[in-house]
Design a protein around this motif. Structure first.
Motif, PDB file in Angstrom:
ATOM      1  N   SER A 250       3.435   7.645 -60.884  1.00 19.04           N
ATOM      2  CA  SER A 250       4.664   7.026 -61.651  1.00 19.04           C
ATOM      3  C   SER A 250       5.912   7.694 -61.269  1.00 19.04           C
ATOM      4  O   SER A 250       6.926   7.090 -61.197  1.00 19.04           O
ATOM      5  CB  SER A 250       4.476   6.895 -63.105  1.00 19.04           C
ATOM      6  OG  SER A 250       3.538   6.074 -63.560  1.00 19.04           O
ATOM      7  N   ALA A 251       5.955   9.036 -61.409  1.00 18.24           N
ATOM      8  CA  ALA A 251       7.126   9.900 -61.088  1.00 18.24           C
ATOM      9  C   ALA A 251       7.441   9.736 -59.623  1.00 18.24           C
ATOM     10  O   ALA A 251       8.811   9.662 -59.307  1.00 18.24           O
ATOM     11  CB  ALA A 251       6.607  11.435 -61.453  1.00 18.24           C
ATOM     12  N   LEU A 252       6.529   9.423 -58.720  1.00 16.15           N
ATOM     13  CA  LEU A 252       6.778   9.226 -57.215  1.00 16.15           C
ATOM     14  C   LEU A 252       7.561   7.962 -57.177  1.00 16.15           C
ATOM     15  O   LEU A 252       8.508   7.714 -56.453  1.00 16.15           O
ATOM     16  CB  LEU A 252       5.676   9.368 -56.661  1.00 16.15           C
ATOM     17  CG  LEU A 252       5.827   8.933 -54.972  1.00 16.15           C
ATOM     18  CD1 LEU A 252       6.775   9.917 -54.255  1.00 16.15           C
ATOM     19  CD2 LEU A 252       4.649   9.079 -54.223  1.00 16.15           C
ATOM     20  N   LEU A 253       7.132   6.888 -57.645  1.00 13.88           N
ATOM     21  CA  LEU A 253       7.671   5.452 -57.649  1.00 13.88           C
ATOM     22  C   LEU A 253       9.320   5.611 -58.293  1.00 13.88           C
ATOM     23  O   LEU A 253      10.156   4.945 -57.778  1.00 13.88           O
ATOM     24  CB  LEU A 253       6.831   4.509 -58.427  1.00 13.88           C
ATOM     25  CG  LEU A 253       5.506   4.084 -57.814  1.00 13.88           C
ATOM     26  CD1 LEU A 253       4.656   3.276 -58.425  1.00 13.88           C
ATOM     27  CD2 LEU A 253       5.775   3.535 -56.408  1.00 13.88           C
ATOM     28  N   ILE A 254       9.350   6.302 -59.481  1.00 17.13           N
ATOM     29  CA  ILE A 254      10.830   6.183 -60.138  1.00 17.13           C
ATOM     30  C   ILE A 254      11.629   7.004 -59.272  1.00 17.13           C
ATOM     31  O   ILE A 254      12.973   6.627 -59.055  1.00 17.13           O
ATOM     32  CB  ILE A 254      10.705   7.067 -61.528  1.00 17.13           C
ATOM     33  CG1 ILE A 254       9.697   6.196 -62.385  1.00 17.13           C
ATOM     34  CG2 ILE A 254      12.133   7.233 -61.866  1.00 17.13           C
ATOM     35  CD1 ILE A 254       9.387   6.987 -63.799  1.00 17.13           C
ATOM     36  N   ARG A 255      11.013   8.125 -58.474  1.00 16.89           N
ATOM     37  CA  ARG A 255      12.122   9.039 -57.601  1.00 16.89           C
ATOM     38  C   ARG A 255      12.657   7.909 -56.463  1.00 16.89           C
ATOM     39  O   ARG A 255      13.480   7.831 -55.784  1.00 16.89           O
ATOM     40  CB  ARG A 255      11.497  10.200 -57.145  1.00 16.89           C
ATOM     41  CG  ARG A 255      11.994  10.819 -55.915  1.00 16.89           C
ATOM     42  CD  ARG A 255      13.182  11.254 -56.445  1.00 16.89           C
ATOM     43  NE  ARG A 255      13.296  12.467 -57.248  1.00 16.89           N
ATOM     44  CZ  ARG A 255      14.157  12.898 -58.041  1.00 16.89           C
ATOM     45  NH1 ARG A 255      15.367  12.482 -58.121  1.00 16.89           N
ATOM     46  NH2 ARG A 255      14.001  14.003 -58.964  1.00 16.89           N
ATOM     47  N   LEU A 256      11.444   7.091 -55.911  1.00 15.83           N
ATOM     48  CA  LEU A 256      11.765   6.359 -54.645  1.00 15.83           C
ATOM     49  C   LEU A 256      12.515   4.945 -55.174  1.00 15.83           C
ATOM     50  O   LEU A 256      13.343   4.542 -54.228  1.00 15.83           O
ATOM     51  CB  LEU A 256      10.421   5.692 -54.215  1.00 15.83           C
ATOM     52  CG  LEU A 256       9.696   6.978 -53.389  1.00 15.83           C
ATOM     53  CD1 LEU A 256       8.363   6.310 -53.090  1.00 15.83           C
ATOM     54  CD2 LEU A 256      10.421   7.629 -52.560  1.00 15.83           C
ATOM     55  N   ASP A 257      12.501   4.509 -56.411  1.00 16.23           N
ATOM     56  CA  ASP A 257      13.088   3.182 -56.681  1.00 16.23           C
ATOM     57  C   ASP A 257      14.511   3.428 -57.003  1.00 16.23           C
ATOM     58  O   ASP A 257      15.295   2.367 -56.686  1.00 16.23           O
ATOM     59  CB  ASP A 257      12.165   2.812 -58.075  1.00 16.23           C
ATOM     60  CG  ASP A 257      12.937   1.363 -58.550  1.00 16.23           C
ATOM     61  OD1 ASP A 257      12.951   0.352 -57.584  1.00 16.23           O
ATOM     62  OD2 ASP A 257      13.312   1.534 -59.517  1.00 16.23           O
ATOM     63  N   SER A 258      14.887   4.441 -57.825  1.00 23.15           N
ATOM     64  CA  SER A 258      16.440   4.579 -58.120  1.00 23.15           C
ATOM     65  C   SER A 258      17.014   5.945 -58.173  1.00 23.15           C
ATOM     66  O   SER A 258      16.210   6.893 -58.556  1.00 23.15           O
ATOM     67  CB  SER A 258      16.788   4.050 -59.352  1.00 23.15           C
ATOM     68  OG  SER A 258      15.853   4.212 -60.584  1.00 23.15           O
ATOM     69  N   GLU A 259      18.078   6.405 -58.211  1.00 22.43           N
ATOM     70  CA  GLU A 259      18.696   7.647 -58.368  1.00 22.43           C
ATOM     71  C   GLU A 259      18.700   7.916 -59.658  1.00 22.43           C
ATOM     72  O   GLU A 259      18.683   7.310 -60.723  1.00 22.43           O
ATOM     73  CB  GLU A 259      20.137   7.654 -58.163  1.00 22.43           C
ATOM     74  CG  GLU A 259      20.115   7.476 -56.443  1.00 22.43           C
ATOM     75  CD  GLU A 259      21.759   7.331 -55.771  1.00 22.43           C
ATOM     76  OE1 GLU A 259      22.492   7.994 -56.760  1.00 22.43           O
ATOM     77  OE2 GLU A 259      22.025   7.424 -54.478  1.00 22.43           O
ATOM     78  N   GLY A 260      18.499   9.352 -60.074  1.00 22.29           N
ATOM     79  CA  GLY A 260      18.597   9.783 -61.298  1.00 22.29           C
ATOM     80  C   GLY A 260      17.132  10.630 -61.774  1.00 22.29           C
ATOM     81  O   GLY A 260      16.351  10.744 -60.751  1.00 22.29           O
ATOM     82  N   PRO A 261      17.338  11.301 -62.948  1.00 17.29           N
ATOM     83  CA  PRO A 261      16.084  12.096 -63.260  1.00 17.29           C
ATOM     84  C   PRO A 261      14.866  11.235 -63.414  1.00 17.29           C
ATOM     85  O   PRO A 261      14.661   9.980 -63.797  1.00 17.29           O
ATOM     86  CB  PRO A 261      16.556  12.768 -64.390  1.00 17.29           C
ATOM     87  CG  PRO A 261      17.516  11.882 -65.209  1.00 17.29           C
ATOM     88  CD  PRO A 261      18.079  11.233 -63.928  1.00 17.29           C
ATOM     89  N   ILE A 262      13.784  11.741 -63.254  1.00 16.53           N
ATOM     90  CA  ILE A 262      12.374  10.973 -63.531  1.00 16.53           C
ATOM     91  C   ILE A 262      12.105  10.994 -64.836  1.00 16.53           C
ATOM     92  O   ILE A 262      11.732   9.722 -65.523  1.00 16.53           O
ATOM     93  CB  ILE A 262      11.308  11.934 -62.557  1.00 16.53           C
ATOM     94  CG1 ILE A 262      11.241  11.841 -61.191  1.00 16.53           C
ATOM     95  CG2 ILE A 262       9.807  11.278 -63.186  1.00 16.53           C
ATOM     96  CD1 ILE A 262      10.548  12.842 -60.618  1.00 16.53           C
ATOM     97  N   LEU A 263      12.222  11.980 -65.875  1.00 16.39           N
ATOM     98  CA  LEU A 263      12.135  12.034 -66.961  1.00 16.39           C
ATOM     99  C   LEU A 263      13.289  11.675 -67.788  1.00 16.39           C
ATOM    100  O   LEU A 263      14.277  12.041 -67.366  1.00 16.39           O
ATOM    101  CB  LEU A 263      11.517  13.209 -67.511  1.00 16.39           C
ATOM    102  CG  LEU A 263       9.965  13.448 -67.398  1.00 16.39           C
ATOM    103  CD1 LEU A 263       9.552  14.998 -67.740  1.00 16.39           C
ATOM    104  CD2 LEU A 263       9.225  12.435 -67.795  1.00 16.39           C
ATOM    105  N   PHE A 264      13.053  10.857 -68.952  1.00 22.25           N
ATOM    106  CA  PHE A 264      14.504  10.667 -69.807  1.00 22.25           C
ATOM    107  C   PHE A 264      14.186  11.478 -71.053  1.00 22.25           C
ATOM    108  O   PHE A 264      13.268  11.344 -71.647  1.00 22.25           O
ATOM    109  CB  PHE A 264      14.093   8.818 -70.142  1.00 22.25           C
ATOM    110  CG  PHE A 264      15.332   8.557 -70.928  1.00 22.25           C
ATOM    111  CD1 PHE A 264      16.747   8.498 -70.556  1.00 22.25           C
ATOM    112  CD2 PHE A 264      15.006   8.135 -72.271  1.00 22.25           C
ATOM    113  CE1 PHE A 264      17.669   8.072 -71.648  1.00 22.25           C
ATOM    114  CE2 PHE A 264      15.990   7.811 -73.067  1.00 22.25           C
ATOM    115  CZ  PHE A 264      17.311   7.711 -72.762  1.00 22.25           C
ATOM    116  N   ARG A 265      15.131  12.113 -71.323  1.00 23.96           N
ATOM    117  CA  ARG A 265      15.336  13.155 -72.568  1.00 23.96           C
ATOM    118  C   ARG A 265      16.226  12.627 -73.514  1.00 23.96           C
ATOM    119  O   ARG A 265      17.374  12.328 -73.187  1.00 23.96           O
ATOM    120  CB  ARG A 265      15.236  14.509 -72.129  1.00 23.96           C
ATOM    121  CG  ARG A 265      14.410  15.096 -71.347  1.00 23.96           C
ATOM    122  CD  ARG A 265      14.754  16.478 -70.950  1.00 23.96           C
ATOM    123  NE  ARG A 265      13.706  17.151 -70.162  1.00 23.96           N
ATOM    124  CZ  ARG A 265      13.793  17.055 -68.756  1.00 23.96           C
ATOM    125  NH1 ARG A 265      14.665  16.188 -68.112  1.00 23.96           N
ATOM    126  NH2 ARG A 265      13.005  17.811 -68.108  1.00 23.96           N
TER     127      ARG A 265
END
Length: 417
Positions: A250-265
């Motif tokens: 999931s972390a890899l897909l988020i990084r490839l899909d859009s700009e921004g941090p992987i985790l949301f705090r």
């Protein structure tokens, strides 16, 4: 191997049937949905057997399992479809009479129509003497008469349950009269208690503070909290290990899909109004609230990314909250944590809202499995009724029930935006 496994199949199938809502009367009455759920329930053990056969490189169990599995699937499918057709004709719903054409009485009447098919039959409402004129009463098909006509109404409709929903009881309410009915075998309930029984939530609007004070439940049981914390530590650690491949992918897909941090705090309000940082996988654009400030997520929200929508539907975006659970900021089961901005806003307009903060928030909860995602004040008030019900009846058995319902929601992707 097969001989040792088969005795466990019946309890396992009962568990899978529950997860797939096959004990829900509403599902049983919809043939297409019923067939889909039965097939889903039978596919779960088949997938597990196939995985075992692939890992062990031994197809003996699969060959022995397949013939009885197919026969059982066919039998259960035909039997449940037939039972679903016969169910309406063999059900004996209990007849319910509501005393009081009030807000609570109307809410209860609506709940009886929506929540209890085959269990309760709503007869109508008996109006207090000082309310409707005869002309108004004739236009209201739910109103059967006035309190003075109650003996004739009881003789005619033969109710089995009476629910008292009067706002003012000093003149309209005769305790002796209803005590007589109770001694004759009728069940007599107060509206908030019966509404809770029917819907699984507490009726918030116009609820008397004395009811919350004197009703059963709402006990802070120290042993339950200790056991819950112990289970939270063990299960969150185990789930973090088991889901680590999903988390990394999931972390890899988020990084490839859009700009921004992987985790949301994000800051959330926890137990006893303590502020903590909640972790989630980022499912929206990094600048989602830059122009608008804090707002609720809505259906088809354009701020949600492509991979974010999938993560929300499968609830994978919640997995990082297992870290919050391990740290003690959250529990696996409890009311969902809200942002400080919304807590302050909601506390001003929704009665008893801050009472939900006396327990730890959870990744899943009674409100989460019973109500859709809410984006309005009215919906938030409805959801609060479920949260207070959970706090009132908090137990390990209820937590286990909620966990099973959560699996159902994940499998059938209910309620996500």
């Amino acid at each position: 191997m097969a001989v040792r496994i088969f005795p466990w199949l019946v309890p396992c199938y009962l568990l899978f049937f529950f997860i797939c809502d096959l004990f829900d009367v509403r599902v049983c009455r919809r043939p297409k949905v019923l067939a889909q759920r039965i097939i889903s329930a039978f596919m779960i053990p088949m997938v597990l057997v196939v995985i075992y056969s692939l890992v062990s490189l031994d197809t003996t169990l699969l060959r022995q399992f397949l013939p009885p599995w197919g026969m059982a699937l066919l039998f259960v499918l035909l039997w449940r479809l037939a039972a679903g057709e016969l169910l309406p004709s063999i059900s004996f719903p209990r007849r319910v009479l509501i005393i009081g054409n009030t807000f609570n009485g109307r809410k209860l009447a609506q709940a009886l129509r929506e929540h209890t098919p085959g269990k309760y039959h709503f007869l109508g409402i008996v109006e207090s003497e000082d309310k409707l004129s005869s002309l108004e009463m004739e236009s209201d098909t739910d109103v059967l008469g006035k309190v003075g006509d109650l003996p004739q109404i009881v003789d005619r409709y033969r109710p089995q349950v009476m629910v008292i929903a009067l706002d003012e009881r000093r003149e309209a309410f005769s305790s002796e009269r209803f005590l007589d009915y109770k001694l004759q075998g009728l069940e007599v309930y107060d509206a908030p208690d019966f509404y809770e029984r029917v819907t699984g939530k507490i009726l918030i609007n116009r609820l008397r503070p004395s009811w919350l004070l004197f009703t059963c439940g709402f006990h802070s049981q120290g042993m339950i909290r200790i056991v819950k914390r112990l289970l939270d530590i063990i299960l969150s650690s185990l789930l973090l290990i088991l889901t680590s491949p999903v988390i990394l992918l999931s972390a890899l897909l988020i990084r490839l899909d859009s700009e921004g941090p992987i985790l949301f705090r994000q800051e959330r309000v926890g137990e006893r109004e303590k502020i903590f940082k909640l972790y989630k996988f980022r499912t929206m654009r990094a600048d989602a609230e830059q122009q608008t400030g804090p707002i609720w997520t809505k259906k088809n929200d354009h701020r949600i990314t492509r991979i974010g929508r999938f993560l929300r539907q499968t609830r994978i975006d919640e997995l990082p909250q297992l870290v919050n659970v391990f740290k003690g900021e959250m529990s696996l089961v409890g009311p969902r944590p809200e942002r400080p901005f919304f807590v302050q806003k909601l506390d001003r307009v929704i009665p008893y809202y801050k009472q939900r903060l006396i327990v730890k928030p959870g990744i899943t909860g009674w409100a989460a499995v019973n109500y859709r995602y809410c984006g309005t004040l009215r919906e938030t008030g409805e959801k609060l009724g479920y949260d207070l019900f959970y706090i009132k009846h908090m137990s390990l058995a209820l937590d286990f029930f909620i966990a099973l319902k959560t699996i159902n929601i994940i499998l059938f992707r209910k309620g996500a935006l």
